[in-house]
Design a protein around this motif. Structure first.
Motif, PDB file in Angstrom:
ATOM      1  N   PRO A  85      21.022 -36.395   9.946  1.00  0.00           N
ATOM      2  CA  PRO A  85      20.727 -37.512  10.853  1.00  0.00           C
ATOM      3  C   PRO A  85      19.234 -37.713  11.101  1.00  0.00           C
ATOM      4  O   PRO A  85      18.750 -38.852  11.120  1.00  0.00           O
ATOM      5  CB  PRO A  85      21.459 -37.121  12.146  1.00  0.00           C
ATOM      6  N   LEU A  86      18.495 -36.621  11.302  1.00  0.00           N
ATOM      7  CA  LEU A  86      17.069 -36.746  11.590  1.00  0.00           C
ATOM      8  C   LEU A  86      16.301 -37.280  10.388  1.00  0.00           C
ATOM      9  O   LEU A  86      15.487 -38.202  10.512  1.00  0.00           O
ATOM     10  CB  LEU A  86      16.492 -35.396  12.017  1.00  0.00           C
ATOM     11  N   LEU A  87      16.559 -36.725   9.228  1.00  0.00           N
ATOM     12  CA  LEU A  87      15.830 -37.143   8.030  1.00  0.00           C
ATOM     13  C   LEU A  87      16.138 -38.589   7.646  1.00  0.00           C
ATOM     14  O   LEU A  87      15.248 -39.333   7.240  1.00  0.00           O
ATOM     15  CB  LEU A  87      16.156 -36.202   6.869  1.00  0.00           C
ATOM     16  N   THR A  88      17.399 -38.998   7.776  1.00  0.00           N
ATOM     17  CA  THR A  88      17.733 -40.389   7.453  1.00  0.00           C
ATOM     18  C   THR A  88      17.148 -41.342   8.496  1.00  0.00           C
ATOM     19  O   THR A  88      16.699 -42.443   8.150  1.00  0.00           O
ATOM     20  CB  THR A  88      19.256 -40.594   7.363  1.00  0.00           C
ATOM     21  N   VAL A 110       5.081 -47.953  -5.839  1.00  0.00           N
ATOM     22  CA  VAL A 110       4.630 -46.906  -4.938  1.00  0.00           C
ATOM     23  C   VAL A 110       4.532 -47.429  -3.513  1.00  0.00           C
ATOM     24  O   VAL A 110       4.753 -46.708  -2.548  1.00  0.00           O
ATOM     25  CB  VAL A 110       3.260 -46.355  -5.393  1.00  0.00           C
ATOM     26  N   SER A 111       4.230 -48.733  -3.376  1.00  0.00           N
ATOM     27  CA  SER A 111       4.079 -49.300  -2.042  1.00  0.00           C
ATOM     28  C   SER A 111       5.397 -49.416  -1.300  1.00  0.00           C
ATOM     29  O   SER A 111       5.407 -49.673  -0.099  1.00  0.00           O
ATOM     30  CB  SER A 111       3.429 -50.689  -2.136  1.00  0.00           C
ATOM     31  N   ALA A 112       6.525 -49.281  -1.989  1.00  0.00           N
ATOM     32  CA  ALA A 112       7.827 -49.411  -1.336  1.00  0.00           C
ATOM     33  C   ALA A 112       7.945 -48.405  -0.205  1.00  0.00           C
ATOM     34  O   ALA A 112       8.282 -48.743   0.905  1.00  0.00           O
ATOM     35  CB  ALA A 112       8.958 -49.212  -2.347  1.00  0.00           C
ATOM     36  N   SER A 113       7.703 -47.170  -0.455  1.00  0.00           N
ATOM     37  CA  SER A 113       7.606 -46.084   0.515  1.00  0.00           C
ATOM     38  C   SER A 113       8.066 -44.783  -0.113  1.00  0.00           C
ATOM     39  O   SER A 113       9.237 -44.415  -0.028  1.00  0.00           O
ATOM     40  CB  SER A 113       8.429 -46.331   1.777  1.00  0.00           C
ATOM     41  N   PRO A 114       7.130 -44.091  -0.771  1.00  0.00           N
ATOM     42  CA  PRO A 114       7.475 -42.779  -1.310  1.00  0.00           C
ATOM     43  C   PRO A 114       7.882 -41.811  -0.215  1.00  0.00           C
ATOM     44  O   PRO A 114       8.699 -40.925  -0.437  1.00  0.00           O
ATOM     45  CB  PRO A 114       6.182 -42.331  -2.012  1.00  0.00           C
ATOM     46  N   VAL A 115       7.337 -41.998   0.995  1.00  0.00           N
ATOM     47  CA  VAL A 115       7.711 -41.132   2.116  1.00  0.00           C
ATOM     48  C   VAL A 115       9.186 -41.312   2.445  1.00  0.00           C
ATOM     49  O   VAL A 115       9.933 -40.339   2.636  1.00  0.00           O
ATOM     50  CB  VAL A 115       6.846 -41.440   3.358  1.00  0.00           C
ATOM     51  N   GLY A 116       9.631 -42.563   2.504  1.00  0.00           N
ATOM     52  CA  GLY A 116      11.035 -42.834   2.794  1.00  0.00           C
ATOM     53  C   GLY A 116      11.962 -42.254   1.746  1.00  0.00           C
ATOM     54  O   GLY A 116      13.018 -41.690   2.062  1.00  0.00           O
ATOM     55  N   ASP A 117      11.579 -42.357   0.463  1.00  0.00           N
ATOM     56  CA  ASP A 117      12.402 -41.815  -0.614  1.00  0.00           C
ATOM     57  C   ASP A 117      12.478 -40.291  -0.552  1.00  0.00           C
ATOM     58  O   ASP A 117      13.537 -39.700  -0.751  1.00  0.00           O
ATOM     59  CB  ASP A 117      11.847 -42.248  -1.974  1.00  0.00           C
ATOM     60  N   LEU A 118      11.344 -39.646  -0.277  1.00  0.00           N
ATOM     61  CA  LEU A 118      11.332 -38.184  -0.175  1.00  0.00           C
ATOM     62  C   LEU A 118      12.176 -37.708   1.007  1.00  0.00           C
ATOM     63  O   LEU A 118      12.882 -36.699   0.915  1.00  0.00           O
ATOM     64  CB  LEU A 118       9.898 -37.682  -0.032  1.00  0.00           C
ATOM     65  N   MET A 154      14.773 -39.269   2.195  1.00  0.00           N
ATOM     66  CA  MET A 154      16.180 -39.454   1.829  1.00  0.00           C
ATOM     67  C   MET A 154      16.649 -38.348   0.886  1.00  0.00           C
ATOM     68  O   MET A 154      17.780 -37.854   1.012  1.00  0.00           O
ATOM     69  CB  MET A 154      16.382 -40.821   1.165  1.00  0.00           C
ATOM     70  N   LEU A 155      15.799 -37.947  -0.056  1.00  0.00           N
ATOM     71  CA  LEU A 155      16.162 -36.856  -0.956  1.00  0.00           C
ATOM     72  C   LEU A 155      16.366 -35.553  -0.180  1.00  0.00           C
ATOM     73  O   LEU A 155      17.311 -34.798  -0.446  1.00  0.00           O
ATOM     74  CB  LEU A 155      15.083 -36.670  -2.025  1.00  0.00           C
ATOM     75  N   ALA A 156      15.486 -35.299   0.776  1.00  0.00           N
ATOM     76  CA  ALA A 156      15.639 -34.099   1.601  1.00  0.00           C
ATOM     77  C   ALA A 156      16.926 -34.167   2.415  1.00  0.00           C
ATOM     78  O   ALA A 156      17.630 -33.159   2.584  1.00  0.00           O
ATOM     79  CB  ALA A 156      14.434 -33.948   2.530  1.00  0.00           C
ATOM     80  N   ALA A 157      17.255 -35.358   2.909  1.00  0.00           N
ATOM     81  CA  ALA A 157      18.491 -35.536   3.676  1.00  0.00           C
ATOM     82  C   ALA A 157      19.717 -35.228   2.827  1.00  0.00           C
ATOM     83  O   ALA A 157      20.679 -34.608   3.298  1.00  0.00           O
ATOM     84  CB  ALA A 157      18.563 -36.969   4.214  1.00  0.00           C
ATOM     85  N   ILE A 158      19.684 -35.653   1.565  1.00  0.00           N
ATOM     86  CA  ILE A 158      20.810 -35.403   0.662  1.00  0.00           C
ATOM     87  C   ILE A 158      20.974 -33.908   0.414  1.00  0.00           C
ATOM     88  O   ILE A 158      22.098 -33.386   0.369  1.00  0.00           O
ATOM     89  CB  ILE A 158      20.601 -36.148  -0.671  1.00  0.00           C
ATOM     90  N   VAL A 159      19.866 -33.204   0.266  1.00  0.00           N
ATOM     91  CA  VAL A 159      19.925 -31.759   0.008  1.00  0.00           C
ATOM     92  C   VAL A 159      20.563 -31.024   1.179  1.00  0.00           C
ATOM     93  O   VAL A 159      21.501 -30.230   1.001  1.00  0.00           O
ATOM     94  CB  VAL A 159      18.509 -31.196  -0.270  1.00  0.00           C
ATOM     95  N   VAL A 160      20.084 -31.285   2.390  1.00  0.00           N
ATOM     96  CA  VAL A 160      20.625 -30.555   3.544  1.00  0.00           C
ATOM     97  C   VAL A 160      22.060 -30.970   3.831  1.00  0.00           C
ATOM     98  O   VAL A 160      22.883 -30.159   4.283  1.00  0.00           O
ATOM     99  CB  VAL A 160      19.739 -30.738   4.789  1.00  0.00           C
ATOM    100  N   CYS A 161      22.390 -32.226   3.565  1.00  0.00           N
ATOM    101  CA  CYS A 161      23.757 -32.685   3.795  1.00  0.00           C
ATOM    102  C   CYS A 161      24.709 -32.053   2.792  1.00  0.00           C
ATOM    103  O   CYS A 161      25.829 -31.655   3.144  1.00  0.00           O
ATOM    104  CB  CYS A 161      23.830 -34.208   3.704  1.00  0.00           C
TER     105      CYS A 161
END
Length: 287
Positions: free
Chosen positions: A81-84, A143-151, A153-160
């Motif tokens: 929840p926090l990461l997403t 790159v301007s889309a948001s690499p931070v947002g993508d990273l 989301m990837l972290a959220a998928i891992v912990v989930c």
């Protein structure tokens, strides 16, 4: 109706409920701080879970189960929840939903690490291809889309994925809905305190969609969805019912377009479908 059919129905309902999580979170973070949203939803769901456990007179989990419950809590109660919520400050819910197609794969990987499963080599071929598709889609946005947002989301998928795998394993001991209920109750003291500390000074600026989003992720995404999901896994089998999770990106994209008016491009739909096919192929060779 036999037990397997009931499991598939419960699993389907769980996935359908989860599909509304990201659009609801997107609506909520428009007016609520992501940290407050995370702890508030956990505190609300934890209170409801405590009422359920007391009402049904459930026995306390054994000491050996507390570590697994802590992993579940860190994965699906706090981490995802926090990461997403943080990610959705940078990307749209439609964009983030594509990443949800990796959840079955992440769950399978942690099933290997935690459950001792040994997938066939073809499994890893499909898994790598699916990951490449998701990475390629993110790069297509620029790159301007948001690499931070993508990273995030990837972290959220891992912990989930870790939380799902640990919870599925533990559900064989405690039961389906009891796993998420005890994980929420275990987190409740800290989450309730943090909710009070991070509470905004005024809620006057919070619009109705934000309140509805908070209510949805607190009651349905955090508790009701898991009751159906873990019950389905327990009744119909983790590997079989887990396949239903592949439908979540499609449902989520439809909800994002319908409720939030977000644009859903053909590239999003195509990549989501391709990721689902890759993960389905990986699951076929999981044993």
């Amino acid at each position: 109706m036999d037990k397997t059919t009931t499991g598939w129905i419960n699993g389907f309902l769980g996935v359908l409920i989860f599909s509304g999580s990201l659009p609801a979170t997107r609506a909520a973070v428009a007016d609520f701080d992501p940290v407050f949203l995370t702890v508030a939803r956990a505190a609300i769901a934890g209170t409801l879970a405590l009422v359920l456990l007391l009402a049904f007179g459930e026995k306390r989990p054994r000491g050996g189960d507390l570590v697994s419950l802590a992993v579940v809590a860190l994965g699906v109660v706090v981490g995802f929840p926090l990461l997403t919520a943080l990610a959705l400050k940078h990307v749209t819910s439609a964009h983030s939903i594509v990443f949800i197609g990796l959840l079955p794969l992440a769950t399978a990987i942690f099933g290997v690490l935690r459950g001792g499963e040994r997938p066939k080599p073809a499994f890893w071929l499909f898994s790598c291809l699916g990951s490449a598709l998701v990475a390629g889609f993110a790069l297509m946005q620029g790159v301007s889309a948001s690499p931070v947002g993508d990273l995030l989301m990837l972290a959220a998928i891992v912990v989930c994925g870790l939380g799902y795998a640990e919870g599925a394993k533990l559900s064989r001991v405690l039961g389906g809905w009891q796993v998420i209920s005890w994980a929420l109750v275990l987190s409740l003291p800290v989450m309730a305190l943090l909710a009070i500390l991070t509470m905004p000074q005024s809620f006057a600026d919070a619009a109705r969609p934000a309140w509805l989003g908070l209510a949805y992720v607190s009651v349905f995404s955090m508790l009701v969805g898991f009751i159906f999901w873990y019950r389905g896994l327990a009744q119909g089998g983790i590997a079989a019912v887990g396949q239903l999770q592949l439908l979540q990106p499609f449902f989520g994209l439809a909800l994002a377009a319908t409720l939030l008016g977000e644009a859903v491009s053909w590239s999003m739909v195509t990549v989501t479908g391709a990721v689902i096919l890759c993960v389905a192929g990986a699951r076929r060779f999981a044993r």
